[in-house]
Design a protein around this motif. Structure first.
Motif, PDB file in Angstrom:
ATOM      1  N   LEU A 270       0.447  -1.229  -0.123  1.00 35.64           N
ATOM      2  CA  LEU A 270      -0.424   0.197  -0.108  1.00 35.64           C
ATOM      3  C   LEU A 270       0.987   0.966   0.010  1.00 35.64           C
ATOM      4  N   GLU A 271       1.888   0.853   0.583  1.00 37.33           N
ATOM      5  CA  GLU A 271       2.819   2.349   1.138  1.00 37.33           C
ATOM      6  C   GLU A 271       3.554   2.878  -0.479  1.00 37.33           C
ATOM      7  N   GLU A 272       3.582   1.763  -1.474  1.00 36.34           N
ATOM      8  CA  GLU A 272       4.441   1.635  -2.290  1.00 36.34           C
ATOM      9  C   GLU A 272       3.017   2.297  -3.372  1.00 36.34           C
ATOM     10  N   ARG A 273       1.672   2.422  -3.328  1.00 37.21           N
ATOM     11  CA  ARG A 273       1.596   2.347  -4.590  1.00 37.21           C
ATOM     12  C   ARG A 273       0.268   4.619  -3.792  1.00 37.21           C
ATOM     13  N   ALA A 274       0.894   4.434  -3.093  1.00 37.65           N
ATOM     14  CA  ALA A 274       0.389   6.107  -2.338  1.00 37.65           C
ATOM     15  C   ALA A 274       0.012   7.248  -3.219  1.00 37.65           C
ATOM     16  N   GLY A 275       0.681   7.207  -4.359  1.00 40.15           N
ATOM     17  CA  GLY A 275       2.064   9.051  -4.657  1.00 40.15           C
ATOM     18  C   GLY A 275       0.251   8.718  -6.002  1.00 40.15           C
TER      19      GLY A 275
ATOM     20  N   ALA B 240      -5.269   9.751  -8.558  1.00 41.30           N
ATOM     21  CA  ALA B 240      -6.647   9.393  -8.911  1.00 41.30           C
ATOM     22  C   ALA B 240      -7.583  10.252  -8.332  1.00 41.30           C
ATOM     23  N   GLN B 241      -7.403  10.887  -6.849  1.00 44.65           N
ATOM     24  CA  GLN B 241      -8.315  11.115  -5.902  1.00 44.65           C
ATOM     25  C   GLN B 241      -8.698  12.858  -6.654  1.00 44.65           C
ATOM     26  N   GLU B 242      -7.672  13.332  -7.467  1.00 41.05           N
ATOM     27  CA  GLU B 242      -8.132  14.749  -8.013  1.00 41.05           C
ATOM     28  C   GLU B 242      -7.977  14.790  -9.182  1.00 41.05           C
ATOM     29  N   ARG B 243      -8.357  13.054 -10.415  1.00 39.97           N
ATOM     30  CA  ARG B 243      -8.661  12.850 -10.978  1.00 39.97           C
ATOM     31  C   ARG B 243     -10.238  13.057 -11.006  1.00 39.97           C
ATOM     32  N   MET B 244     -11.099  12.281 -10.020  1.00 34.08           N
ATOM     33  CA  MET B 244     -12.093  11.935  -9.696  1.00 34.08           C
ATOM     34  C   MET B 244     -13.049  12.833  -9.412  1.00 34.08           C
ATOM     35  N   GLY B 245     -12.435  14.359  -8.656  1.00 30.69           N
ATOM     36  CA  GLY B 245     -12.996  15.451  -8.143  1.00 30.69           C
ATOM     37  C   GLY B 245     -13.222  16.462  -9.386  1.00 30.69           C
ATOM     38  N   ARG B 246     -12.092  16.854  -9.961  1.00 32.57           N
ATOM     39  CA  ARG B 246     -12.487  17.137 -11.760  1.00 32.57           C
ATOM     40  C   ARG B 246     -13.640  16.620 -12.147  1.00 32.57           C
TER      41      ARG B 246
ATOM     42  N   LEU C  73     -14.809  15.879 -18.240  1.00 34.55           N
ATOM     43  CA  LEU C  73     -16.211  14.669 -18.305  1.00 34.55           C
ATOM     44  C   LEU C  73     -15.099  13.243 -18.005  1.00 34.55           C
ATOM     45  N   LEU C  74     -16.394  12.416 -17.438  1.00 34.25           N
ATOM     46  CA  LEU C  74     -15.368  10.638 -17.629  1.00 34.25           C
ATOM     47  C   LEU C  74     -17.024   9.989 -18.182  1.00 34.25           C
ATOM     48  N   ASP C  75     -16.527   8.805 -19.367  1.00 38.87           N
ATOM     49  CA  ASP C  75     -17.701   7.905 -19.159  1.00 38.87           C
ATOM     50  C   ASP C  75     -17.846   7.300 -18.368  1.00 38.87           C
ATOM     51  N   ASP C  76     -19.202   6.200 -18.199  1.00 40.35           N
ATOM     52  CA  ASP C  76     -19.932   5.323 -17.356  1.00 40.35           C
ATOM     53  C   ASP C  76     -18.119   3.948 -17.498  1.00 40.35           C
ATOM     54  N   ALA C  77     -17.792   3.797 -18.139  1.00 41.39           N
ATOM     55  CA  ALA C  77     -16.934   2.736 -17.359  1.00 41.39           C
ATOM     56  C   ALA C  77     -15.925   3.652 -17.660  1.00 41.39           C
ATOM     57  N   ALA C  78     -15.147   4.204 -17.397  1.00 41.27           N
ATOM     58  CA  ALA C  78     -13.665   4.936 -16.819  1.00 41.27           C
ATOM     59  C   ALA C  78     -14.450   5.130 -15.475  1.00 41.27           C
ATOM     60  N   HIS C  79     -15.767   5.903 -14.947  1.00 36.96           N
ATOM     61  CA  HIS C  79     -15.621   6.241 -13.884  1.00 36.96           C
ATOM     62  C   HIS C  79     -15.182   5.453 -12.655  1.00 36.96           C
TER      63      HIS C  79
ATOM     64  N   HIS D 183     -13.680   2.065  -8.489  1.00 35.04           N
ATOM     65  CA  HIS D 183     -13.020   1.138  -8.125  1.00 35.04           C
ATOM     66  C   HIS D 183     -12.075   0.686  -7.791  1.00 35.04           C
ATOM     67  N   ARG D 184     -10.903   1.475  -7.881  1.00 31.02           N
ATOM     68  CA  ARG D 184      -9.629   1.873  -7.790  1.00 31.02           C
ATOM     69  C   ARG D 184      -9.200   1.701  -6.553  1.00 31.02           C
ATOM     70  N   LEU D 185     -10.424   4.024  -6.085  1.00 31.80           N
ATOM     71  CA  LEU D 185      -9.922   4.080  -4.963  1.00 31.80           C
ATOM     72  C   LEU D 185     -11.118   3.396  -4.226  1.00 31.80           C
ATOM     73  N   ASP D 186     -11.742   2.607  -3.779  1.00 25.41           N
ATOM     74  CA  ASP D 186     -12.626   1.393  -3.074  1.00 25.41           C
ATOM     75  C   ASP D 186     -11.470   0.754  -2.985  1.00 25.41           C
ATOM     76  N   ALA D 187     -11.070   0.468  -3.827  1.00 26.12           N
ATOM     77  CA  ALA D 187     -10.555  -0.938  -3.151  1.00 26.12           C
ATOM     78  C   ALA D 187      -8.838  -0.721  -2.188  1.00 26.12           C
TER      79      ALA D 187
END
Length: 997
Positions: free
Chosen positions: A304-309, A314-320, A720-726, A731-735
């Motif tokens: 988990l520590e290795e994938r923090a960046g 991903a969090q910033e991309r989800m905000g826009r 904007l993101l389409d449904d599949a990309a969203h 899913h990556r953030l929740d996992a």
């Protein structure tokens, strides 16, 4: 039983009717039945036996078979035997007629009549005979019940056969047993022996079956107990088997229970060890699991520590994307408005391209006004369309009426022409039908005459053929009869020549010292000599065989002639005397006439049918003519109305068409113009509305992008993101969040942290210890179950063996009792000292009675010298009980009856036969036998012995008996006054009674 009268007709050697008055013969007590050899003395006794039992004595039946009818009898005389007798106080008359082949009453040939029997009883009160039965079986049962004897017993007791008793005196015990067994009917005692033997075998088999079942149970117990049970070597039926099996079973059950107790102890210890091993294995497995869990959590935390960046990006991309979602409705609205505007402009261009040039610059309002004017003009053409359709209907109906009028004119012409020739047609068809009817009537009359004529012709042809056969058969029958008569005459001549020289033939067999077969003398001083031309037996028999063959051929030819004559008479009665050629000509002429009539009559149905169809055709044509006239009048009126309506419609249509070729063409022009104008007006208004909506959508999009914080609407669209990309980004953030929470929870568990501080666990050793404990527990449980099953099976088999022993005890007792009785009755038991069977014992008692009764007469016949005694000694290895000895008073010694001389054997056998008659009579229930017959043997006695024998026979009158002696000894004719002589001749034998009143 006393005989009164015997009537014989066509029986044996007696060709005619003969009568024997036994009452007259029996008046003196003794009477003699004598005659030459072959005359028929024995046939008189056969007639008595046949009247009573419906069969002749056994030995003579074997010689003569069932051919009881006399060869000397006339063809129409039926064989019959009638006997009157008194038995059990009842006077009966028995009449029997055997089956016979008699001439037919009508025509030629013979037929077979069935056997008949009558039983009548004399009613003294009414003084007349009354019928009792006509059933063969009922009469036979009644006679046997009244006499108390079967046919074999009657022939042995009443018709005393001396030869049989002479053999009885010299025979062994087995032969005597067979004769006595038939007379005294000791089959029930033999049946008792047989039943006891069978019961002994059955009981022994049941005992052996019980022992075998007991041994089988013992072997099964031995298999269950193994080395804990020792089974003794005993077989089924041996003593002590039951005690040995039960004792061995008790020892085996005790040993099995001890083994079961030890198995239970081992099972309890194995269960405790297995429980402890399982508990240790569980603790080791839990420690190893916690240590593995802690190690795995530390490794997940490092990943988990290795994938923090990447997670923060991903969090910033989800905000826009979430901000751009507010601009998305305005973007969609603008894209829809732009697409609608492009489509409306293209539709307007296509619609204007189809309009005439006059409307190229018109707006939407002008185009709508022009379309409305074209529709109004089109509505005015509806009336003209209806008029056009009606005009077409009028023209079509006018043409149809013209065609119908032409068809009606053809129908009228055809009907008039056909009806003009109707009378001639009808007369011709009627004449044809009448002619066919007359031919049919004639054919029926000829059919009735044809079959009798054919039968007469066939009968005439058969008559001619049978006439020739009759002549031939008659010639053959006459020739056969002539040959038979010649053969019979030749045979009778030879027989007479042989009888004339029979003395020389008998003399050829004489020897000095041997008795004469005729007179019984042992000296032959002047034997007769054969003369020239002597005929021997072989020549006579050859002549008799030739005569019999010729007579059979004659009978066959006569039967054949009778059959042919009967057929000829039947054919002549059918055909009459008319010649065959004339009958054939008449039959041919009749057949030809019948064929012609049938051929003419075959047209009858066709003529009637054709006449019926012609009448139907006339009715149809009359109807068609009337209907055609009616339709012509109607069509004239209708055509005038249609012509007026057509002129009006044509004027109206000319005005409505204008410059077009038709109203339809004008209407099509107006419909197309109105549709094009309407479509163009609609397309122009739609294009104007789409341009207005696009302008409004641009304004809304700019305002939404500004409010969401984007500089331009294009920046908002890029975020904007389409449904599949969203869904993939979410899913990556929740996992990542779930994994982080799970790792923190595992590292915070106290048990897991504490297990990580302990040394590493080893579950393999604990599992091996647990497996060894489980295996020992399983082995102990199996041993315990096997011991329990062994105990249960031994208990079950022991109980069944005990029940078997209990049931076998009475069966063994029954077998021992039955075996003793069977051995005793069979003569094989040690208790039976004389080794006598039960049947032999009974027969020995009867023989002892017979010997005692015979001795009374034998002493008198032998002047007190001989006495018959019964002997129970055993000869050789045979069984005792049926010995018969004679005691000689002159020597005082007892010797075998086979040592008696010829004459001594005769009077000894006679005494034995009389004694046996008394004993059998008493055994049969005390039936009195008042009439007896003694057959032959007196020629072997000297004068003194003959007198003594006759005195003994004469003494039978003391018991109110009459005795008939059957013999051809000449000396007896002088000594016995009552005589029945049998005289033989070529036409058959005859009976004569002498010396009687």
């Amino acid at each position: 039983m006393r005989l009164h009268r015997l009537d014989i007709t066509a029986f044996g050697p007696f060709g005619g009717a003969q009568t024997v008055d036994f009452d007259a013969l029996s008046a003196a007590g003794l009477f003699l039945l004598h005659g030459p050899t072959g005359a028929g003395k024995t046939s008189v006794l056969d007639a008595v036996c046949y009247a009573l039992y419906g069969a002749v004595p056994g030995a003579r039946q074997g010689n003569q078979g069932m051919n009881l009818r006399s060869d000397h009898a006339e063809a129409g005389t039926r064989t019959e035997v009638c006997l009157e007798l008194t038995v059990a106080g009842r006077r009966l008359r028995i009449t029997r007629q055997p089956p016979w082949e008699r001439p037919k009453l009508r025509g030629k040939g013979t037929t077979v009549d069935k056997a008949q029997t009558w039983l009548r009883e004399y009613d003294a009160t009414a003084g007349a005979w009354k019928d009792l039965s006509r059933s063969h079986q009922e009469i036979g049962n009644e006679v046997e019940q009244l006499l108390g004897m079967s046919r074999e017993q009657f022939c042995q007791v009443v018709l005393l056969p001396q030869g049989d008793f002479a053999r009885f005196l010299r025979s062994d015990a087995e032969a005597r047993g067979r004769l006595l067994g038939r007379l005294f009917d000791t089959r029930r005692f033999a049946e008792v022996e047989k039943r006891l033997a069978e019961r002994r075998k059955a009981t022994e088999a049941r005992v052996r079956e019980g022992d075998a079942a007991l041994l089988a149970d013992a072997h099964r117990m031995q298999q269950e107990a193994g080395d804990a049970m020792e089974l003794p070597e005993l077989a089924a039926g041996e003593p002590g088997l039951a005690e040995a099996v039960l004792g061995a079973a008790a020892v085996a059950r005790s040993t099995a229970r001890e083994r079961l107790t030890l198995a239970h102890c081992r099972l309890t210890a194995a269960e405790s060890a297995q429980t402890a091993a399982d508990r240790t294995l569980t603790e080791v497995r839990e420690l190893a699991r916690l240590q593995h869990r802690f190690t795995e959590a530390r490794q997940r935390a490092e990943r988990l520590e290795e994938r923090a960046g990447a997670h923060r990006e991903a969090q910033e991309r989800m905000g826009r994307a979430r901000k751009a979602e507010a601009v998305a409705p305005a973007l969609e609205l603008r894209e829809a408005a732009e697409a609608g505007h492009r489509g409306a402009a293209a539709a307007e261009a296509r619609a204007r391209a189809l309009l005439p040039e006059a409307f190229a610059g018109a707006g939407a309002t002008g185009l709508a006004t022009a379309a409305r004017r074209a529709a109004e003009e089109l509505g005015g053409l509806q009336s003209a369309r209806r008029a056009e359709r009606r005009l077409a209907e009028v023209v079509e109906e006018r043409g149809r009426l013209d065609r119908q009028d032409r068809d009606d004119e053809d129908v009228l012409r055809d009907a008039e022409g056909w009806l003009a020739g109707w009378d001639a047609t009808r007369a011709g068809l009627q004449a044809r039908a009448d002619s066919a009817q007359e031919a049919a009537t004639r054919a029926e009359q000829l059919a009735v005459q044809r079959e009798p004529a054919r039968r007469r012709l066939e009968a005439a042809r058969l008559r001619d053929e049978l006439g020739r056969d009759t002549d031939e058969a008659q010639r053959g029958a006459l020739a056969s009869e002539h040959r038979a008569l010649e053969a019979r005459a030749h045979w009778l001549d030879l027989k007479e020549q042989r009888l004339n020289g029979i003395a020389a033939e008998l003399a050829a067999g004489l020897a000095d010292g041997e008795p004469c077969a005729v007179c019984g003398a042992t000296e032959h001083p002047a034997p007769a000599q054969k003369f020239a031309g002597h005929v021997d037996r072989e020549a006579e028999e050859r002549a008799l065989a030739a005569y019999q063959r010729a007579d059979e051929q004659r009978a066959d030819d006569e039967r054949r002639l009778g059959v042919v004559r009967e057929a000829l008479a039947a054919a002549t009665a059918e055909a009459g005397d008319t010649p065959t050629a004339q009958l054939a000509a008449q039959a041919d002429e009749l057949e030809q006439e019948y064929t012609r009539a049938r051929r003419a009559a075959s047209d009858l149905h066709a003529a009637h049918e054709e006449l019926r169809l012609a009448e139907q055709e006339r009715e149809r044509r009359l109807t068609d003519r009337q209907q055609a006239k009616v339709r012509a009048a109607e069509h004239l009126t209708r055509r005038e109305a249609l012509d007026r309506e057509k002129a009006t419609l044509e004027q109206e249509l000319a005005e409505a068409r204008g410059g077009a070729c038709s109203v339809a063409a004008r209407a099509a022009q107006l419909e197309r113009r109105a549709a094009l104008l309407t479509d163009a007006a609609d397309a122009a208004r739609a294009a104007e509305d789409a341009a207005e909506r696009l302008k409004d959508a641009d304004a809304r999009l700019a305002d939404a992008a500004y409010r969401a914080g984007f500089d331009t609407p294009q920046a908002a669209a890029a975020a904007l993101l389409d449904d599949a990309a969203h869904r993939e980004l979410q899913h990556r953030l929740d996992a990542w969040q779930y994994e982080e929470a799970a790792v923190r929870a595992v590292l915070a568990e106290p048990d897991t942290a504490a297990a990580a501080q302990q040394p590493p666990a080893d579950p393999t050793a604990a599992e091996e210890r647990a497996l060894r404990a489980t295996r020992r527990l399983r082995e102990a449980a199996s041993a315990c179950d096997a011991a329990a099953r062994c105990c249960a099976e031994l208990d079950r088999l022991s109980a069944r063996a005990a029940d078997g022993v209990r049931l076998l005890a009475p069966l063994r007792e029954e077998y021992e009792r039955v075996a003793r009785l069977a051995g005793l009755t069979a003569g094989t038991s040690a208790d039976n000292e004389r080794r006598m069977r039960l049947e032999s014992y009974v027969l020995a008692a009867r023989l002892e009675q017979v010997a005692a009764a015979a001795t009374v007469r034998l002493q008198r016949m032998s002047s007190g010298r001989y006495t018959l005694v019964h002997s129970a000694d055993r000869s050789g290895r045979g069984r005792s009980g049926l010995g018969l000895h004679v005691v000689d008073a002159w020597t005082g010694r007892e010797r075998d009856t086979a040592t008696l001389s010829g004459g001594e054997t005769f009077f000894a056998s006679l005494a034995l036969a009389l004694g046996l008659a008394d004993v059998v009579t008493d055994e049969a229930g005390g039936v009195r036998l008042d009439t007896l017959f003694i057959d032959e043997g007196f020629g072997s006695l000297d004068d003194q012995t003959l007198d003594e024998v006759l005195d003994v026979l004469d003494s039978l009158r003391e018991r109110d008996r009459s005795v008939g002696i059957v013999s051809h000894v000449a000396d007896l004719r002088r000594r016995i006054h009552g005589q029945l002589e049998v005289v033989k001749g070529r036409t058959g034998s005859a009976l004569r009674q002498r010396g009687v009143r």
